[in-house]
Write a protein that holds these residues in place. Structure first.
Motif, PDB file in Angstrom:
ATOM      1  N   THR A   1      71.747  24.517  28.528  1.00  0.00           N
ATOM      2  CA  THR A   1      71.705  23.166  29.081  1.00  0.00           C
ATOM      3  C   THR A   1      72.488  22.191  28.216  1.00  0.00           C
ATOM      4  N   ILE A   2      72.685  22.521  26.931  1.00  0.00           N
ATOM      5  CA  ILE A   2      73.463  21.624  26.076  1.00  0.00           C
ATOM      6  C   ILE A   2      74.908  21.527  26.546  1.00  0.00           C
TER       7      ILE A   2
ATOM      8  N   SER B   1      66.181  16.468  28.914  1.00  0.00           N
ATOM      9  CA  SER B   1      65.572  15.250  28.361  1.00  0.00           C
ATOM     10  C   SER B   1      65.805  15.178  26.858  1.00  0.00           C
ATOM     11  N   LEU B   2      65.686  16.326  26.187  1.00  0.00           N
ATOM     12  CA  LEU B   2      65.935  16.366  24.738  1.00  0.00           C
ATOM     13  C   LEU B   2      67.377  15.984  24.427  1.00  0.00           C
ATOM     14  N   MET B   3      68.325  16.497  25.201  1.00  0.00           N
ATOM     15  CA  MET B   3      69.731  16.198  24.942  1.00  0.00           C
ATOM     16  C   MET B   3      70.064  14.739  25.276  1.00  0.00           C
ATOM     17  N   MET B   4      69.355  14.136  26.200  1.00  0.00           N
ATOM     18  CA  MET B   4      69.563  12.714  26.463  1.00  0.00           C
ATOM     19  C   MET B   4      69.100  11.878  25.275  1.00  0.00           C
ATOM     20  N   ILE B   5      68.005  12.301  24.640  1.00  0.00           N
ATOM     21  CA  ILE B   5      67.555  11.613  23.422  1.00  0.00           C
ATOM     22  C   ILE B   5      68.616  11.729  22.335  1.00  0.00           C
ATOM     23  N   VAL B   6      69.158  12.931  22.182  1.00  0.00           N
ATOM     24  CA  VAL B   6      70.209  13.140  21.182  1.00  0.00           C
ATOM     25  C   VAL B   6      71.432  12.288  21.508  1.00  0.00           C
ATOM     26  N   ALA B   7      71.812  12.216  22.788  1.00  0.00           N
ATOM     27  CA  ALA B   7      72.984  11.434  23.189  1.00  0.00           C
ATOM     28  C   ALA B   7      72.794   9.955  22.910  1.00  0.00           C
TER      29      ALA B   7
ATOM     30  N   MET C   1      79.023  16.273  17.061  1.00  0.00           N
ATOM     31  CA  MET C   1      77.795  16.098  16.289  1.00  0.00           C
ATOM     32  C   MET C   1      76.564  16.220  17.177  1.00  0.00           C
ATOM     33  N   GLY C   2      76.653  15.717  18.406  1.00  0.00           N
ATOM     34  CA  GLY C   2      75.513  15.791  19.313  1.00  0.00           C
ATOM     35  C   GLY C   2      75.182  17.214  19.714  1.00  0.00           C
ATOM     36  N   ILE C   3      76.218  18.007  20.040  1.00  0.00           N
ATOM     37  CA  ILE C   3      75.983  19.402  20.411  1.00  0.00           C
ATOM     38  C   ILE C   3      75.407  20.179  19.234  1.00  0.00           C
ATOM     39  N   MET C   4      75.933  19.918  18.019  1.00  0.00           N
ATOM     40  CA  MET C   4      75.405  20.600  16.833  1.00  0.00           C
ATOM     41  C   MET C   4      73.955  20.205  16.573  1.00  0.00           C
TER      42      MET C   4
ATOM     43  N   ALA D   1      59.764   9.518  27.953  1.00  0.00           N
ATOM     44  CA  ALA D   1      59.225   8.286  27.363  1.00  0.00           C
ATOM     45  C   ALA D   1      59.862   8.015  26.002  1.00  0.00           C
ATOM     46  N   VAL D   2      60.082   9.074  25.233  1.00  0.00           N
ATOM     47  CA  VAL D   2      60.757   8.917  23.943  1.00  0.00           C
ATOM     48  C   VAL D   2      62.187   8.429  24.158  1.00  0.00           C
ATOM     49  N   PHE D   3      62.856   8.963  25.157  1.00  0.00           N
ATOM     50  CA  PHE D   3      64.201   8.521  25.488  1.00  0.00           C
ATOM     51  C   PHE D   3      64.214   7.034  25.816  1.00  0.00           C
ATOM     52  N   TRP D   4      63.266   6.597  26.620  1.00  0.00           N
ATOM     53  CA  TRP D   4      63.131   5.168  26.931  1.00  0.00           C
ATOM     54  C   TRP D   4      62.844   4.360  25.666  1.00  0.00           C
ATOM     55  N   GLY D   5      61.952   4.876  24.820  1.00  0.00           N
ATOM     56  CA  GLY D   5      61.599   4.161  23.595  1.00  0.00           C
ATOM     57  C   GLY D   5      62.779   4.029  22.641  1.00  0.00           C
TER      58      GLY D   5
END
Length: 578
Positions: free
Chosen positions: A336-337, A416-422, A430-433, A538-542
């Motif tokens: 998904t990354i 969702s995790l990758m959106m937080i990273v982005a 750096m984001g993919i790593m 929610a973390v992404f929003w925060g």
């Protein structure tokens, strides 16, 4: 305009109508030097979607579309109105750089903001297009009561005449600030008259440019700048400007009314609806968003199906089933990354639109999740069915439905995790790593490569084993497959114990072979993953909201040495100011 990075030290004060207050969303707009546009949309779609987002619900949809198309015609984009913006590898060539710049101006001018910032609006335009674009902006400023602040390099003489005031800077020092019509007289009185047949703006820039100072010139550029600065500080123009600023500040202190009000916006429901439709179209047209990943998933699942083809029900199939399900839960979702570059582009567009007040953070987060669901269902259902049927897992509709649902949740969770990273690391490499590193830690502590009871207690078991979503994904997949099945024991498994049964059931395998928690059903694992999806969003929003709150605080340091005053109400009587 409030767009400096948080690591930039800012000195001085920015006053609005003589008072220190924050520009509310919707009252100012900023056209950046770099055009952050959704490349898969046409010109009509991009500006119409923006009109639907910015303009209030009280305005009928037909009027919003009419304003969008009128703005397109006024910017001279009618010939490419149905052309995709383009620019990415997944789209056609699309628009030229100058046309993209005009699209960016169209999007920000829809609300007719009181204050409009333009960062090099004529770059990429020829002289004729530059004149017509700036003439149209001056027309809007005059009729809509707008104040326009633009940085412009090498303007043509006709374009330069459209500006009422001129701010000439050199290395952060004010060389001139005042009426543009009086600048030529100021330079002449300071000993630097403009030669005949030369564009005045070219003469000003050439006089204050010290990057190419010739050693043998009679008057060095630095000396010229010093003369101009001293001349301006003692000039009548400077004194009049200071008096005008003082008058604005005095009026601001006397008035208690907030002069800058929040602009009209669409409701939260309208924002979510429009953003969902726009994002759905973008995901459909961008081949790299889901379709390329779908093809890769399909190929991988076919490979998995052939490697573990018709795994059977002998003792060796226990390990084969576990390995196959781990590959699905860990490595298939890991892919998904691959959508991270598209996520970064989405975040760039969000950053521009959010800073200009087009919509709320919650609308963006919710609409992105909703628009991705249909594609993730396709990506998880079809490739998952190929692997499931080829391997020969439990062939009942209920078991396959649970398998596909669990795979869908895992993909949604990783996305969702990758959106937080982005949102934290807006850089492709750096984001993919970073995302790959986080998932690597979770896979390593999921309880397969090292059984849960053998994991070191510090960090790997507490907390990594319990917070890694792979734990619950593995348990869900394994419980769905092993519960209800029986497998033969090895030939020597019952030696010395005549009463030992010749088969072993799935629950024993889960408890003693994989050391999984069998005190609750697979539906609990499914529920935990669902909750983790909500928590990650929610973390992404925060993270996005925290960035909005903390950046102005970080920029607040520094000593106040100079003040910049913007008189937004100066145009309220219909007089334009550019």
């Amino acid at each position: 305009a409030g767009r400096l990075n948080s690591n930039t030290r800012q000195a001085g004060e920015i006053l609005i109508n003589g008072r220190k207050e924050t520009l509310a969303f919707g009252t100012s707009a900023y056209v950046t030097q770099d055009d952050a546009l959704m490349t898969t949309l046409t010109v009509r779609e991009a500006i119409t979607y923006s009109a639907m987002l910015q303009l209030p619900d009280a305005m009928p949809a037909s009027d919003k579309k009419r304003r969008a198309e009128t703005t397109i015609r006024e910017m001279g984009l009618q010939d490419c109105i149905d052309t995709r913006i383009g620019g990415s590898w997944s789209a056609a060539k699309g628009l030229s750089g100058g046309q993209k710049r005009r699209v960016s101006i169209c999007i920000e001018i829809l609300m007719r903001p009181k204050l409009l910032f333009l960062d090099e609006p004529t770059s990429g335009l020829d002289s004729a297009a530059s004149y017509h674009v700036m003439k149209r902006i001056a027309h809007w400023a005059r009729h809509e009561g707008m104040t326009v602040i633009a940085s412009i390099h090498q303007p043509a003489a006709e374009v330069f005449q459209l500006f009422h005031n001129l701010s000439l800077l050199c290395s952060g020092t004010t060389v001139y600030f005042g009426p543009a019509a009086l600048a030529q007289q100021f330079f002449a009185s300071s000993g630097f008259p403009c030669p005949p047949q030369r564009n005045p703006s070219d003469h000003y820039l050439r006089t204050v440019n010290k990057d190419f100072d010739e050693q043998d010139s009679t008057t060095a550029a630095e000396e010229s700048i010093e003369i101009l600065v001293k001349s301006y500080q003692s000039s009548e123009i400077s004194q009049q400007t200071e008096q005008q600023v003082a008058g604005i500040c005095q009026q601001g202190r006397a008035s208690r009314r907030r002069t800058v009000q929040k602009g009209s916006q669409a409701s939260f429901v309208t924002q979510c609806s429009v953003l969902t439709r726009r994002s759905f179209v973008n995901m459909y047209r961008d081949l790299g968003y889901y379709w390329l990943r779908f093809a890769i998933y399909l190929g991988l699942c076919f490979c998995v199906g052939t490697v573990f083809y018709d795994v059977g029900h002998d003792f060796g199939s226990i390990q084969a089933r576990g390995s196959m399900l781990l590959f699905v839960a860990a490595f298939l979702t890991f892919m998904t990354i691959g959508g991270f570059p598209s996520f970064v582009e989405d975040m760039k567009i969000f950053g521009r639109e959010r800073l200009n007040g087009h919509y709320e953070v919650g609308s963006f987060v919710l609409s992105h999740a909703v628009s991705s669901i249909p594609y993730l269902i396709i990506v998880s259902l079809i490739p998952g069915a190929v692997a499931y049927l080829l391997v020969g897992l439990q062939r009942t509709p209920q078991h396959f439905a649970f398998f596909a649902t669990l795979l869908f949740l895992c993909m949604l969770l990783v996305e969702s995790l990758m959106m937080i990273v982005a949102s934290i690391v807006p850089n492709y490499l750096m984001g993919i790593m970073t995302g790959a590193g986080i998932q690597g830690l979770m896979i390593l502590s999921a309880g397969f490569f090292r059984l849960p009871h053998d994991l070191p207690s510090w960090f790997w078991k507490y907390p990594m084993y319990h917070v890694a979503f792979h734990k619950y994904a593995n348990q869900g997949f394994y419980k769905n497959e092993f519960v209800g099945l029986e497998f033969p024991r090895t030939n020597n498994a019952g030696e010395g114990a005549g009463l030992v049964p010749t088969t072993i059931d799935g629950e024993e395998i889960l408890r003693y072979v994989w050391e999984m928690e069998t005190g609750y059903s697979k539906w609990v694992d499914l529920g935990v993953l669902t909750g983790m999806v909500v928590v990650y969003r929610a973390v992404f929003w925060g993270v996005l909201k925290f960035g909005e709150k903390i950046k102005p605080i970080l920029r607040g340091g520094g000593s106040a040495k100079r003040a910049t005053t913007v008189d937004v109400d100066a145009c309220s009587d219909g007089e334009n100011a550019v």
